[in-house]
Design a protein around this motif. Sequence first.
Motif, PDB file in Angstrom:
ATOM      1  N   THR A 271     -69.683 -39.125  43.317  1.00  0.00           N
ATOM      2  CA  THR A 271     -70.828 -38.284  43.681  1.00  0.00           C
ATOM      3  C   THR A 271     -71.785 -39.019  44.610  1.00  0.00           C
ATOM      4  O   THR A 271     -72.363 -38.418  45.526  1.00  0.00           O
ATOM      5  CB  THR A 271     -71.577 -37.832  42.414  1.00  0.00           C
ATOM      6  OG1 THR A 271     -70.673 -37.160  41.543  1.00  0.00           O
ATOM      7  CG2 THR A 271     -72.725 -36.892  42.764  1.00  0.00           C
ATOM      8  N   ALA A 272     -71.946 -40.324  44.408  1.00  0.00           N
ATOM      9  CA  ALA A 272     -72.869 -41.111  45.232  1.00  0.00           C
ATOM     10  C   ALA A 272     -72.461 -41.121  46.699  1.00  0.00           C
ATOM     11  O   ALA A 272     -73.294 -41.411  47.570  1.00  0.00           O
ATOM     12  CB  ALA A 272     -72.958 -42.537  44.703  1.00  0.00           C
ATOM     13  N   ASN A 273     -71.215 -40.798  47.002  1.00  0.00           N
ATOM     14  CA  ASN A 273     -70.769 -40.740  48.396  1.00  0.00           C
ATOM     15  C   ASN A 273     -71.497 -39.659  49.190  1.00  0.00           C
ATOM     16  O   ASN A 273     -71.478 -39.673  50.425  1.00  0.00           O
ATOM     17  CB  ASN A 273     -69.264 -40.485  48.465  1.00  0.00           C
ATOM     18  CG  ASN A 273     -68.452 -41.674  47.986  1.00  0.00           C
ATOM     19  OD1 ASN A 273     -68.869 -42.824  48.150  1.00  0.00           O
ATOM     20  ND2 ASN A 273     -67.303 -41.414  47.395  1.00  0.00           N
ATOM     21  N   TYR A 274     -72.135 -38.712  48.482  1.00  0.00           N
ATOM     22  CA  TYR A 274     -72.808 -37.597  49.145  1.00  0.00           C
ATOM     23  C   TYR A 274     -74.321 -37.783  49.223  1.00  0.00           C
ATOM     24  O   TYR A 274     -75.045 -36.858  49.604  1.00  0.00           O
ATOM     25  CB  TYR A 274     -72.475 -36.289  48.416  1.00  0.00           C
ATOM     26  CG  TYR A 274     -71.003 -35.977  48.406  1.00  0.00           C
ATOM     27  CD1 TYR A 274     -70.403 -35.337  49.487  1.00  0.00           C
ATOM     28  CD2 TYR A 274     -70.202 -36.334  47.334  1.00  0.00           C
ATOM     29  CE1 TYR A 274     -69.046 -35.048  49.491  1.00  0.00           C
ATOM     30  CE2 TYR A 274     -68.837 -36.063  47.319  1.00  0.00           C
ATOM     31  CZ  TYR A 274     -68.271 -35.416  48.405  1.00  0.00           C
ATOM     32  OH  TYR A 274     -66.921 -35.146  48.404  1.00  0.00           O
ATOM     33  N   TYR A 275     -74.801 -38.976  48.861  1.00  0.00           N
ATOM     34  CA  TYR A 275     -76.225 -39.263  48.980  1.00  0.00           C
ATOM     35  C   TYR A 275     -76.612 -39.332  50.470  1.00  0.00           C
ATOM     36  O   TYR A 275     -75.766 -39.442  51.355  1.00  0.00           O
ATOM     37  CB  TYR A 275     -76.575 -40.596  48.324  1.00  0.00           C
ATOM     38  CG  TYR A 275     -76.550 -40.611  46.808  1.00  0.00           C
ATOM     39  CD1 TYR A 275     -76.268 -39.465  46.075  1.00  0.00           C
ATOM     40  CD2 TYR A 275     -76.813 -41.780  46.105  1.00  0.00           C
ATOM     41  CE1 TYR A 275     -76.241 -39.487  44.697  1.00  0.00           C
ATOM     42  CE2 TYR A 275     -76.797 -41.815  44.729  1.00  0.00           C
ATOM     43  CZ  TYR A 275     -76.506 -40.665  44.022  1.00  0.00           C
ATOM     44  OH  TYR A 275     -76.482 -40.703  42.659  1.00  0.00           O
ATOM     45  N   LYS A 276     -77.908 -39.314  50.707  1.00  0.00           N
ATOM     46  CA  LYS A 276     -78.411 -39.497  52.067  1.00  0.00           C
ATOM     47  C   LYS A 276     -77.997 -40.878  52.595  1.00  0.00           C
ATOM     48  O   LYS A 276     -77.814 -41.817  51.807  1.00  0.00           O
ATOM     49  CB  LYS A 276     -79.934 -39.367  52.082  1.00  0.00           C
ATOM     50  CG  LYS A 276     -80.445 -37.965  51.768  1.00  0.00           C
ATOM     51  CD  LYS A 276     -81.957 -37.940  51.680  1.00  0.00           C
ATOM     52  CE  LYS A 276     -82.462 -36.546  51.300  1.00  0.00           C
ATOM     53  NZ  LYS A 276     -83.929 -36.517  51.102  1.00  0.00           N
ATOM     54  N   PRO A 277     -77.837 -41.022  53.924  1.00  0.00           N
ATOM     55  CA  PRO A 277     -77.362 -42.287  54.502  1.00  0.00           C
ATOM     56  C   PRO A 277     -78.136 -43.517  54.051  1.00  0.00           C
ATOM     57  O   PRO A 277     -77.531 -44.545  53.719  1.00  0.00           O
ATOM     58  CB  PRO A 277     -77.515 -42.049  56.014  1.00  0.00           C
ATOM     59  CG  PRO A 277     -77.334 -40.580  56.173  1.00  0.00           C
ATOM     60  CD  PRO A 277     -77.989 -39.969  54.956  1.00  0.00           C
ATOM     61  N   PHE A 278     -79.472 -43.439  54.041  1.00  0.00           N
ATOM     62  CA  PHE A 278     -80.248 -44.619  53.634  1.00  0.00           C
ATOM     63  C   PHE A 278     -79.953 -45.001  52.196  1.00  0.00           C
ATOM     64  O   PHE A 278     -79.851 -46.194  51.863  1.00  0.00           O
ATOM     65  CB  PHE A 278     -81.746 -44.368  53.799  1.00  0.00           C
ATOM     66  CG  PHE A 278     -82.596 -45.499  53.269  1.00  0.00           C
ATOM     67  CD1 PHE A 278     -82.799 -46.641  54.022  1.00  0.00           C
ATOM     68  CD2 PHE A 278     -83.159 -45.435  51.993  1.00  0.00           C
ATOM     69  CE1 PHE A 278     -83.561 -47.703  53.528  1.00  0.00           C
ATOM     70  CE2 PHE A 278     -83.924 -46.488  51.491  1.00  0.00           C
ATOM     71  CZ  PHE A 278     -84.125 -47.622  52.263  1.00  0.00           C
ATOM     72  N   ASP A 279     -79.816 -44.012  51.321  1.00  0.00           N
ATOM     73  CA  ASP A 279     -79.571 -44.292  49.908  1.00  0.00           C
ATOM     74  C   ASP A 279     -78.201 -44.930  49.704  1.00  0.00           C
ATOM     75  O   ASP A 279     -78.054 -45.863  48.905  1.00  0.00           O
ATOM     76  CB  ASP A 279     -79.700 -43.008  49.093  1.00  0.00           C
ATOM     77  CG  ASP A 279     -81.072 -42.371  49.236  1.00  0.00           C
ATOM     78  OD1 ASP A 279     -82.058 -43.131  49.227  1.00  0.00           O
ATOM     79  OD2 ASP A 279     -81.156 -41.150  49.382  1.00  0.00           O
ATOM     80  N   LYS A 280     -77.208 -44.455  50.432  1.00  0.00           N
ATOM     81  CA  LYS A 280     -75.879 -45.078  50.360  1.00  0.00           C
ATOM     82  C   LYS A 280     -75.940 -46.500  50.904  1.00  0.00           C
ATOM     83  O   LYS A 280     -75.294 -47.408  50.357  1.00  0.00           O
ATOM     84  CB  LYS A 280     -74.862 -44.254  51.143  1.00  0.00           C
ATOM     85  CG  LYS A 280     -74.517 -42.922  50.503  1.00  0.00           C
ATOM     86  CD  LYS A 280     -73.301 -42.270  51.141  1.00  0.00           C
ATOM     87  CE  LYS A 280     -73.602 -41.792  52.536  1.00  0.00           C
ATOM     88  NZ  LYS A 280     -72.437 -41.071  53.115  1.00  0.00           N
ATOM     89  N   LEU A 281     -76.727 -46.692  51.956  1.00  0.00           N
ATOM     90  CA  LEU A 281     -76.841 -48.019  52.554  1.00  0.00           C
ATOM     91  C   LEU A 281     -77.482 -49.008  51.600  1.00  0.00           C
ATOM     92  O   LEU A 281     -76.960 -50.117  51.404  1.00  0.00           O
ATOM     93  CB  LEU A 281     -77.652 -47.929  53.847  1.00  0.00           C
ATOM     94  CG  LEU A 281     -77.899 -49.251  54.576  1.00  0.00           C
ATOM     95  CD1 LEU A 281     -76.579 -49.858  55.029  1.00  0.00           C
ATOM     96  CD2 LEU A 281     -78.831 -49.038  55.773  1.00  0.00           C
ATOM     97  N   GLN A 282     -78.594 -48.615  50.975  1.00  0.00           N
ATOM     98  CA  GLN A 282     -79.283 -49.565  50.091  1.00  0.00           C
ATOM     99  C   GLN A 282     -78.477 -49.842  48.832  1.00  0.00           C
ATOM    100  O   GLN A 282     -78.457 -50.976  48.342  1.00  0.00           O
ATOM    101  CB  GLN A 282     -80.711 -49.083  49.765  1.00  0.00           C
ATOM    102  CG  GLN A 282     -80.843 -47.827  48.932  1.00  0.00           C
ATOM    103  CD  GLN A 282     -80.870 -48.101  47.432  1.00  0.00           C
ATOM    104  OE1 GLN A 282     -80.777 -49.255  47.013  1.00  0.00           O
ATOM    105  NE2 GLN A 282     -80.952 -47.045  46.634  1.00  0.00           N
TER     106      GLN A 282
END
Length: 368
Positions: A271-282
């Motif tokens: 599910t975390a793969n669908y987070y916003k780009p910044f959130d996936k990055l951090q």
Amino acid sequence: MLILILYFFIFIVSVQILYYLGVFGKFAFAKVQKFTPKRIPISVIVCAKNEEENIVNFIPLLAEQNYPDFEIVLIDDASSDATLDIFEGFEKQYSNVRLVKVENNEAFWGNKKYALTLGIKAAKKEYLLFTDADCYPTSKEWITAMSSQFTMQKTIVLGYGKYEKIPNSFLNKIIRFETLLTAIQYFSWAKIGHPYMGVGRNLAYKKEEFFNVNGFIEHMQIRSGDDDLFVNQAAKAKNTTIAYSPESFTVSKPKTSFKDWWIQKRRHVATANYYKPFDKLQLGAFYCSQLLFVLLPIVLLSFQFQWILVLCLIVLRYIITWIIVGFSAGKLKEKDVVYWYPILELVLLFTQMNIFITNTFSKPVHWK
């Protein structure tokens, strides 16, 4: 080559310290949270699918909450066991219970978000408080503690969902440590003004927040994420706050086999793969820095290259992180897992790596 690895290791330690002191310290060193009761009308929403064993014990605990104005919306998501019969009994027993019956829909078969949408639309109150069918509140002041964090501006409240402690179970310690670390992350990011997720075991928001983002429509095709994907989409610095007083906690029954927990975590990671780009990055940067913190010293120490400096950096990092995790665990009443911190961190780290690899080649199973 070794000197480059050493410099890179120093950089990785700096990143870790930045995360723990600069971000996680915002929650770890926050003041003890107190709450002032409010009389906001609340709809407590519980979605269940084949949960007959849990709801018999836990729904009465919700009905016994010490709160002046609340209803309980029970959603039966086309269960094949006695869940619906039990819910109908509760509807007759308690005057503030509202029952929503969900039938299988070909377009949304097995989709929890569809069932929750029907429950949210059926709710009569403007403020919604969510928990799972296998959860129960730690006190009769749960609704009071969660609803007290609402203000005119703060219309999303992120709570903490604990897991029951099972004595002499190492798996239970892993589960509870992972839950603690996840809470430290999403509470801390929320405090610095960048909320990115919450847990459906303990989450509250005003109904208008749901309709402002068209509900779950943007990620309806993703079976999981009725909690974290919704928060990732709807939560902002201005409208989100956290609840972490002990009275606001919920407790869930943890998995008792590694296989079941593994399947659950695969869903969460996917599910975390669908987070916003910044959130996936951090999140990715934090995990990579953890992994490299373990791997790089192995290379340096195997060659005894600047081993005193390397050991000093390792000790410094562990002192700082242990303090942050310890203070956070104290707030969330999880102190016993802190004693196992270095071991649990290593086990969790490599478990997560295996989950990432496994998810790359196969899709996890979702809602029942």
